[in-house]
Scaffold this motif. Structure first.
Motif, PDB file in Angstrom:
ATOM      1  N   VAL A 138      32.275  29.430  27.489  1.00 44.69           N
ATOM      2  CA  VAL A 138      33.607  29.553  28.072  1.00 44.69           C
ATOM      3  C   VAL A 138      33.666  30.808  28.938  1.00 44.69           C
ATOM      4  O   VAL A 138      33.115  31.849  28.581  1.00 44.69           O
ATOM      5  N   LEU A 139      34.337  30.728  30.073  1.00 49.29           N
ATOM      6  CA  LEU A 139      34.520  31.875  30.950  1.00 49.29           C
ATOM      7  C   LEU A 139      35.952  32.370  30.843  1.00 49.29           C
ATOM      8  O   LEU A 139      36.891  31.590  30.940  1.00 49.29           O
ATOM      9  N   LEU A 140      36.127  33.672  30.628  1.00 50.76           N
ATOM     10  CA  LEU A 140      37.459  34.273  30.642  1.00 50.76           C
ATOM     11  C   LEU A 140      37.342  35.698  31.155  1.00 50.76           C
ATOM     12  O   LEU A 140      36.681  36.541  30.550  1.00 50.76           O
ATOM     13  N   LYS A 141      37.980  35.956  32.300  1.00 54.08           N
ATOM     14  CA  LYS A 141      37.980  37.284  32.907  1.00 54.08           C
ATOM     15  C   LYS A 141      39.406  37.639  33.312  1.00 54.08           C
ATOM     16  O   LYS A 141      40.175  36.765  33.715  1.00 54.08           O
ATOM     17  N   TRP A 142      39.720  38.940  33.233  1.00 50.14           N
ATOM     18  CA  TRP A 142      41.039  39.377  33.686  1.00 50.14           C
ATOM     19  C   TRP A 142      40.955  40.756  34.314  1.00 50.14           C
ATOM     20  O   TRP A 142      40.081  41.551  34.003  1.00 50.14           O
ATOM     21  N   LYS A 143      41.903  41.003  35.206  1.00 53.05           N
ATOM     22  CA  LYS A 143      42.064  42.327  35.802  1.00 53.05           C
ATOM     23  C   LYS A 143      43.551  42.624  35.872  1.00 53.05           C
ATOM     24  O   LYS A 143      44.335  41.801  36.371  1.00 53.05           O
ATOM     25  N   ALA A 144      43.950  43.778  35.355  1.00 51.26           N
ATOM     26  CA  ALA A 144      45.363  44.144  35.301  1.00 51.26           C
ATOM     27  C   ALA A 144      45.575  45.520  35.901  1.00 51.26           C
ATOM     28  O   ALA A 144      44.744  46.423  35.738  1.00 51.26           O
ATOM     29  N   GLU A 145      46.693  45.677  36.602  1.00 52.22           N
ATOM     30  CA  GLU A 145      47.105  46.968  37.138  1.00 52.22           C
ATOM     31  C   GLU A 145      48.384  47.387  36.427  1.00 52.22           C
ATOM     32  O   GLU A 145      49.300  46.594  36.251  1.00 52.22           O
ATOM     33  N   PHE A 146      48.433  48.668  36.031  1.00 52.11           N
ATOM     34  CA  PHE A 146      49.573  49.200  35.301  1.00 52.11           C
ATOM     35  C   PHE A 146      50.062  50.480  35.947  1.00 52.11           C
ATOM     36  O   PHE A 146      49.280  51.267  36.466  1.00 52.11           O
ATOM     37  N   GLY A 147      51.380  50.683  35.874  1.00 49.67           N
ATOM     38  CA  GLY A 147      51.980  51.988  36.049  1.00 49.67           C
ATOM     39  C   GLY A 147      52.501  52.372  34.675  1.00 49.67           C
ATOM     40  O   GLY A 147      51.741  52.526  33.737  1.00 49.67           O
ATOM     41  N   SER A 148      53.820  52.492  34.551  1.00 51.49           N
ATOM     42  CA  SER A 148      54.391  52.680  33.224  1.00 51.49           C
ATOM     43  C   SER A 148      54.477  51.368  32.470  1.00 51.49           C
ATOM     44  O   SER A 148      54.656  51.340  31.254  1.00 51.49           O
ATOM     45  N   THR A 149      54.328  50.250  33.206  1.00 51.91           N
ATOM     46  CA  THR A 149      54.278  48.925  32.609  1.00 51.91           C
ATOM     47  C   THR A 149      53.378  48.045  33.473  1.00 51.91           C
ATOM     48  O   THR A 149      52.830  48.506  34.477  1.00 51.91           O
ATOM     49  N   LEU A 150      53.223  46.806  33.106  1.00 55.08           N
ATOM     50  CA  LEU A 150      52.356  45.898  33.858  1.00 55.08           C
ATOM     51  C   LEU A 150      52.904  45.674  35.263  1.00 55.08           C
ATOM     52  O   LEU A 150      54.083  45.392  35.444  1.00 55.08           O
ATOM     53  N   GLU A 151      52.032  45.817  36.265  1.00 58.78           N
ATOM     54  CA  GLU A 151      52.414  45.555  37.650  1.00 58.78           C
ATOM     55  C   GLU A 151      51.807  44.259  38.171  1.00 58.78           C
ATOM     56  O   GLU A 151      52.404  43.592  39.013  1.00 58.78           O
ATOM     57  N   SER A 152      50.620  43.917  37.705  1.00 56.87           N
ATOM     58  CA  SER A 152      49.994  42.663  38.113  1.00 56.87           C
ATOM     59  C   SER A 152      48.845  42.346  37.176  1.00 56.87           C
ATOM     60  O   SER A 152      48.268  43.252  36.569  1.00 56.87           O
ATOM     61  N   CYS A 153      48.535  41.086  37.070  1.00 56.29           N
ATOM     62  CA  CYS A 153      47.376  40.661  36.281  1.00 56.29           C
ATOM     63  C   CYS A 153      46.840  39.367  36.872  1.00 56.29           C
ATOM     64  O   CYS A 153      47.612  38.482  37.260  1.00 56.29           O
ATOM     65  N   VAL A 154      45.535  39.287  36.967  1.00 55.42           N
ATOM     66  CA  VAL A 154      44.863  38.069  37.441  1.00 55.42           C
ATOM     67  C   VAL A 154      43.903  37.620  36.351  1.00 55.42           C
ATOM     68  O   VAL A 154      43.125  38.424  35.827  1.00 55.42           O
ATOM     69  N   ILE A 155      43.984  36.346  35.999  1.00 54.04           N
ATOM     70  CA  ILE A 155      43.133  35.790  34.940  1.00 54.04           C
ATOM     71  C   ILE A 155      42.352  34.611  35.507  1.00 54.04           C
ATOM     72  O   ILE A 155      42.930  33.715  36.130  1.00 54.04           O
ATOM     73  N   LEU A 156      41.054  34.617  35.297  1.00 55.33           N
ATOM     74  CA  LEU A 156      40.188  33.514  35.701  1.00 55.33           C
ATOM     75  C   LEU A 156      39.525  32.943  34.462  1.00 55.33           C
ATOM     76  O   LEU A 156      38.883  33.674  33.703  1.00 55.33           O
ATOM     77  N   GLY A 157      39.708  31.660  34.248  1.00 57.06           N
ATOM     78  CA  GLY A 157      39.110  31.020  33.086  1.00 57.06           C
ATOM     79  C   GLY A 157      38.471  29.694  33.449  1.00 57.06           C
ATOM     80  O   GLY A 157      38.776  29.094  34.478  1.00 57.06           O
ATOM     81  N   ALA A 158      37.568  29.247  32.598  1.00 62.31           N
ATOM     82  CA  ALA A 158      36.949  27.933  32.768  1.00 62.31           C
ATOM     83  C   ALA A 158      36.526  27.424  31.402  1.00 62.31           C
ATOM     84  O   ALA A 158      36.057  28.195  30.557  1.00 62.31           O
ATOM     85  N   ALA A 159      36.713  26.125  31.185  1.00 65.17           N
ATOM     86  CA  ALA A 159      36.340  25.531  29.906  1.00 65.17           C
ATOM     87  C   ALA A 159      34.849  25.648  29.650  1.00 65.17           C
ATOM     88  O   ALA A 159      34.407  25.769  28.511  1.00 65.17           O
ATOM     89  N   SER A 160      34.057  25.635  30.715  1.00 58.30           N
ATOM     90  CA  SER A 160      32.623  25.852  30.563  1.00 58.30           C
ATOM     91  C   SER A 160      32.024  26.312  31.884  1.00 58.30           C
ATOM     92  O   SER A 160      32.482  25.930  32.961  1.00 58.30           O
ATOM     93  N   LEU A 161      31.018  27.153  31.771  1.00 56.49           N
ATOM     94  CA  LEU A 161      30.255  27.631  32.920  1.00 56.49           C
ATOM     95  C   LEU A 161      28.873  27.012  32.829  1.00 56.49           C
ATOM     96  O   LEU A 161      28.195  27.138  31.808  1.00 56.49           O
ATOM     97  N   VAL A 162      28.461  26.315  33.883  1.00 58.39           N
ATOM     98  CA  VAL A 162      27.202  25.576  33.829  1.00 58.39           C
ATOM     99  C   VAL A 162      26.281  26.016  34.962  1.00 58.39           C
ATOM    100  O   VAL A 162      26.731  26.454  36.024  1.00 58.39           O
ATOM    101  N   LYS A 163      24.991  25.925  34.705  1.00 57.35           N
ATOM    102  CA  LYS A 163      23.981  26.191  35.722  1.00 57.35           C
ATOM    103  C   LYS A 163      23.686  24.911  36.481  1.00 57.35           C
ATOM    104  O   LYS A 163      23.486  23.853  35.879  1.00 57.35           O
ATOM    105  N   LEU A 164      23.650  25.000  37.784  1.00 58.05           N
ATOM    106  CA  LEU A 164      23.401  23.825  38.601  1.00 58.05           C
ATOM    107  C   LEU A 164      21.940  23.423  38.526  1.00 58.05           C
ATOM    108  O   LEU A 164      21.042  24.257  38.572  1.00 58.05           O
ATOM    109  N   ASP A 165      21.730  22.124  38.401  1.00 58.27           N
ATOM    110  CA  ASP A 165      20.387  21.550  38.367  1.00 58.27           C
ATOM    111  C   ASP A 165      20.000  21.140  39.781  1.00 58.27           C
ATOM    112  O   ASP A 165      20.829  20.668  40.555  1.00 58.27           O
TER     113      ASP A 165
END
Length: 337
Positions: A138-165
């Motif tokens: 499973v792939l799950l990545k996130w990046k968040a920017e904060f000041g005194s509270t959350l300003e932005s967040c980006v989440i990238l996910g995938a049910a499965s990461l596969v190598k191409l044949d």
């Protein structure tokens, strides 16, 4: 009589030594430099670029995270916190005076060691691993920017990461069949696909807000900070704070969650993009690829694909985010928690 030994470092000006120390950056190496000579001991703490790699695993017996609250959010938090408690305890001990993690540097705790560095402008802290325990593949990545509270967040996910044949398109079946209209297929709502993405989103936000909360003392101790990054060795999540955001953090009171030691997440607007399958550069395929762009509800909307979404990840996952942002957009809202 033998000629006296010449120490060529003595011939280097302090400014050049500081340049070398800033390239070195790693706090363990800087700590060892302090033991070389009185001159190094005086100069090393003046560096403005420091990297701290927390590579020690601390048991969960000493000072865990509290989990309280009622209802479904409490149950979800209990589910998530079971997988994030150890790395966060590592950071908590890193910030506090309880134990020494970097014995080679000092008998003091790392938080105490950092206090000796009075000119830090750029600080990068790396945890030994991401907080979120996810299944293999499973792939799950996130990046968040904060000041005194959350300003932005980006989440990238995938049910499965596969190598191409080389002979087949991909090794692994697609998460869901392709819908030619570009819409999310009905099966996505009935087979648990949407529920899984909601768990990914809330889990990532909890991990980010917990990291943010634990940075209070370091930010307070280092008013010279202009850039702070808190990441992990797995590359799962990254919290970023710029000079302006750090200034806001110091000036505004921190809103904490009533259920745990983390910053309260404000009410959010979210944009979600989904593709049953994406083929990326480097021989990688993503099944059930999902991108979520998150901003507080009280912030003005902006073009995510041209801003923080496009630059959130390194390749090949930057290409994944750009491809997903061209899919049909789905809007969601989330209350503060």
């Amino acid at each position: 009589m033998p000629m006296p030994t010449i120490d060529h470092f003595d011939r280097l000006p302090d400014s050049l030594l500081l340049l070398i120390f800033n390239k070195l950056a790693d706090i363990k190496a800087l700590g060892r430099c302090c033991a070389v000579s009185r001159r190094f001991y005086a100069l090393a703490p003046l560096v403005d670029n420091v990297v701290v790699k927390v590579d020690c695993v601390i048991s969960g017996e000493d000072g865990g995270l509290s989990v309280r609250g009622r209802g479904i959010l409490s149950h979800l938090f209990r589910f998530v916190v079971g997988t994030i408690v150890k790395p966060l305890q590592v950071l908590q001990h890193f910030l506090g005076p309880k134990k020494a993690i970097l014995a080679e540097v000092s008998h003091h705790s790392p938080g105490e060691v950092l206090k000796n560095f009075k000119e830090i402008q750029t600080l990068r802290i790396e945890l030994p691993g991401g907080e979120l325990g996810i299944e293999e593949g499973v792939l799950l990545k996130w990046k968040a920017e904060f000041g005194s509270t959350l300003e932005s967040c980006v989440i990238l996910g995938a049910a499965s990461l596969v190598k191409l044949d080389k002979e087949r398109k991909a090794v692994g079946a697609l998460d869901t069949p392709q819908d030619e209209s570009g819409s999310i297929p009905e099966s996505f709502y009935t087979d648990g696909g949407l529920k899984l993405r909601v768990v990914w989103t809330i889990s990532s936000l909890i991990a980010a807000s917990a990291r943010h909360y634990l940075l209070q003392q370091i930010i307070s101790d280092h008013p010279t900070l202009e850039s702070l990054i808190l990441t992990d060795a797995d590359g799962q999540g990254m919290l970023c704070m710029s000079r302006k955001q750090l200034h806001e953090f110091r000036d505004k009171p921190l809103a904490t969650s009533a259920t745990s030691n983390r910053t309260q997440v404000p009410a959010l607007n979210m944009k979600l993009w989904y593709a049953p399958y994406l083929e990326l550069p480097g021989g990688i395929g993503l099944n059930g690829a999902t991108l979520v762009a998150i901003r507080p509800s009280d912030q003005p909307a902006r073009k995510e694909a041209e801003g923080f979404v496009a630059g959130a990840f390194e390749e090949p996952f930057r290409s994944a985010a750009n491809l997903l942002a061209k899919q049909r957009t789905y809007l969601l809202e989330m209350n503060s928690f």
